[in-house]
Design a protein around this motif. Structure first.
Motif, PDB file in Angstrom:
ATOM      1  N   PRO A  53     -31.431  -2.813   1.766  1.00 42.00           N
ATOM      2  CA  PRO A  53     -30.605  -1.896   0.818  1.00 42.00           C
ATOM      3  C   PRO A  53     -30.435  -0.415   1.493  1.00 42.00           C
ATOM      4  N   GLY A  54     -29.229  -0.047   1.386  1.00 46.16           N
ATOM      5  CA  GLY A  54     -29.082   1.605   1.735  1.00 46.16           C
ATOM      6  C   GLY A  54     -28.195   1.513   3.139  1.00 46.16           C
ATOM      7  N   HIS A  55     -27.860   2.642   3.570  1.00 47.66           N
ATOM      8  CA  HIS A  55     -27.082   2.722   4.900  1.00 47.66           C
ATOM      9  C   HIS A  55     -25.762   2.675   4.635  1.00 47.66           C
ATOM     10  N   THR A  77     -15.189   4.308  12.830  1.00 53.04           N
ATOM     11  CA  THR A  77     -15.927   4.825  11.761  1.00 53.04           C
ATOM     12  C   THR A  77     -17.270   4.287  11.509  1.00 53.04           C
ATOM     13  N   SER A  78     -17.266   3.198  11.827  1.00 53.90           N
ATOM     14  CA  SER A  78     -18.813   2.412  11.377  1.00 53.90           C
ATOM     15  C   SER A  78     -19.901   2.939  12.353  1.00 53.90           C
ATOM     16  N   MET A  79     -19.469   3.124  13.776  1.00 51.50           N
ATOM     17  CA  MET A  79     -20.256   3.554  14.889  1.00 51.50           C
ATOM     18  C   MET A  79     -20.516   5.209  14.568  1.00 51.50           C
ATOM     19  N   ALA A  83     -24.135   6.609  14.186  1.00 44.82           N
ATOM     20  CA  ALA A  83     -24.474   7.763  15.222  1.00 44.82           C
ATOM     21  C   ALA A  83     -25.136   9.138  14.518  1.00 44.82           C
ATOM     22  N   THR A  84     -24.100   9.430  13.027  1.00 44.08           N
ATOM     23  CA  THR A  84     -24.914  10.608  12.642  1.00 44.08           C
ATOM     24  C   THR A  84     -26.071  10.355  11.837  1.00 44.08           C
ATOM     25  N   HIS A  85     -26.102   8.850  11.155  1.00 42.21           N
ATOM     26  CA  HIS A  85     -27.274   8.607  10.689  1.00 42.21           C
ATOM     27  C   HIS A  85     -28.668   8.823  11.551  1.00 42.21           C
ATOM     28  N   ALA A 146     -17.452   9.382   7.898  1.00 44.25           N
ATOM     29  CA  ALA A 146     -18.475   8.771   8.435  1.00 44.25           C
ATOM     30  C   ALA A 146     -19.668   9.687   8.626  1.00 44.25           C
ATOM     31  N   VAL A 147     -19.351  11.128   8.946  1.00 40.37           N
ATOM     32  CA  VAL A 147     -20.129  12.334   8.966  1.00 40.37           C
ATOM     33  C   VAL A 147     -20.879  12.346   7.759  1.00 40.37           C
ATOM     34  N   ALA A 148     -20.014  12.393   6.411  1.00 40.24           N
ATOM     35  CA  ALA A 148     -20.584  12.669   5.288  1.00 40.24           C
ATOM     36  C   ALA A 148     -21.665  11.576   4.769  1.00 40.24           C
ATOM     37  N   ALA A 149     -21.066  10.247   5.145  1.00 37.53           N
ATOM     38  CA  ALA A 149     -21.926   9.093   4.853  1.00 37.53           C
ATOM     39  C   ALA A 149     -23.267   8.863   5.352  1.00 37.53           C
ATOM     40  N   GLY A 150     -23.307   9.300   6.775  1.00 34.58           N
ATOM     41  CA  GLY A 150     -24.398   9.453   7.911  1.00 34.58           C
ATOM     42  C   GLY A 150     -25.118  10.402   7.990  1.00 34.58           C
ATOM     43  N   LEU A 151     -24.890  11.438   6.922  1.00 34.70           N
ATOM     44  CA  LEU A 151     -25.355  12.537   7.069  1.00 34.70           C
ATOM     45  C   LEU A 151     -27.147  12.522   6.909  1.00 34.70           C
TER      46      LEU A 151
END
Length: 231
Positions: A53-55, A77-79, A83-85, A146-151
């Motif tokens: 769960p998460g990500h 977008t997925s990558m 990468a941001t995460h 993508a940046v916002a979600a993976g920050l």
């Protein structure tokens, strides 16, 4: 489902201990073959970690579906999210002590980055809803999403990077992070691909009408907003 989740969590624990032992051995011996031999295991580690769960898997699928992204944009977008995460964890792990003390509090939690990420996602959700009401031509912002979600940094990557750095083997931490990126990115790319194919299927059934596209976009924005704001 509970049994699968428990198995994934146990698998993560086993791999994490193995990777930590290998990095410790590399730090002591400097044997690159020992380190590189661990990388396939680190990729599996990233995949198992991303399946828990998460990500933002559901958030990603909602955005790709709502924005009706093309295949390449969905995968990119997925990558970028992956990468941001991973990259944010590397940046903090290699950063100064003051950055760690101001962002990380407990068990991989980063309240400041979590708050920024949540605020950006709320803004994106509201923007999607607004565009469903008032459409415009240039409306996709997959990079910002993508940046916002993976920050929020990956806690497991952060743990390994900090451990490797403390042992004087920062290169081992960086290589591990790259392997984690491959693992996490592969899983999130499959999520993006599935959402893209699902969106194409819906559009094929419903027909290519502007009203249908706006309805999907508005629904996607509403779902994204609900996902972000729900504890």
């Amino acid at each position: 489902m509970t049994d699968i989740l428990a198995w994934l969590v146990a698998l993560q624990g086993d791999i994490q201990r193995s990777v930590a032992d290998q990095i410790s051995a590399f730090s002591a011996s400097g044997d690159w073959l020992t380190l590189l031999g661990t990388m396939p295991l680190a990729v599996v580690f990233g995949m198992a970690h991303a399946l828990t769960p998460g990500h933002n898997k559901l958030v990603l699928a909602t955005f790709v579906l709502g924005e009706q992204l093309g295949l390449l944009k969905a995968l990119a977008t997925s990558m970028l999210l992956s990468a941001t995460h991973i990259g944010s964890a590397v940046a903090i792990g290699f950063g100064a002590n003051w950055l760690v003390s101001r962002t990380i509090t407990q068990a991989g939690r980063a309240p400041l980055l979590e708050t920024i990420s949540q605020a950006l996602l709320v803004a994106i959700a509201v923007w999607m809803i607004w565009r469903a009401i008032r459409p415009a031509r240039a409306h996709e912002h997959p990079g910002l999403f993508a940046v916002a979600a993976g920050l929020v940094p990956c806690p497991l990557t952060l743990f390994i990077v900090v451990m490797a750095t403390s042992m004087g083997s920062s290169e081992a931490g960086l290589i591990f992070a790259l392997a984690m990126l491959v693992g996490v990115g592969s899983v999130l790319s499959l999520v993006g691909l599935a959402a893209h194919l699902g969106g194409a299927r819906v559009n094929g059934i419903a027909g290519r009408f502007e009203l249908t596209g706006r309805a999907v976009l508005g629904l996607g924005g509403a779902m994204l907003l609900l996902l972000v704001l729900t504890p």
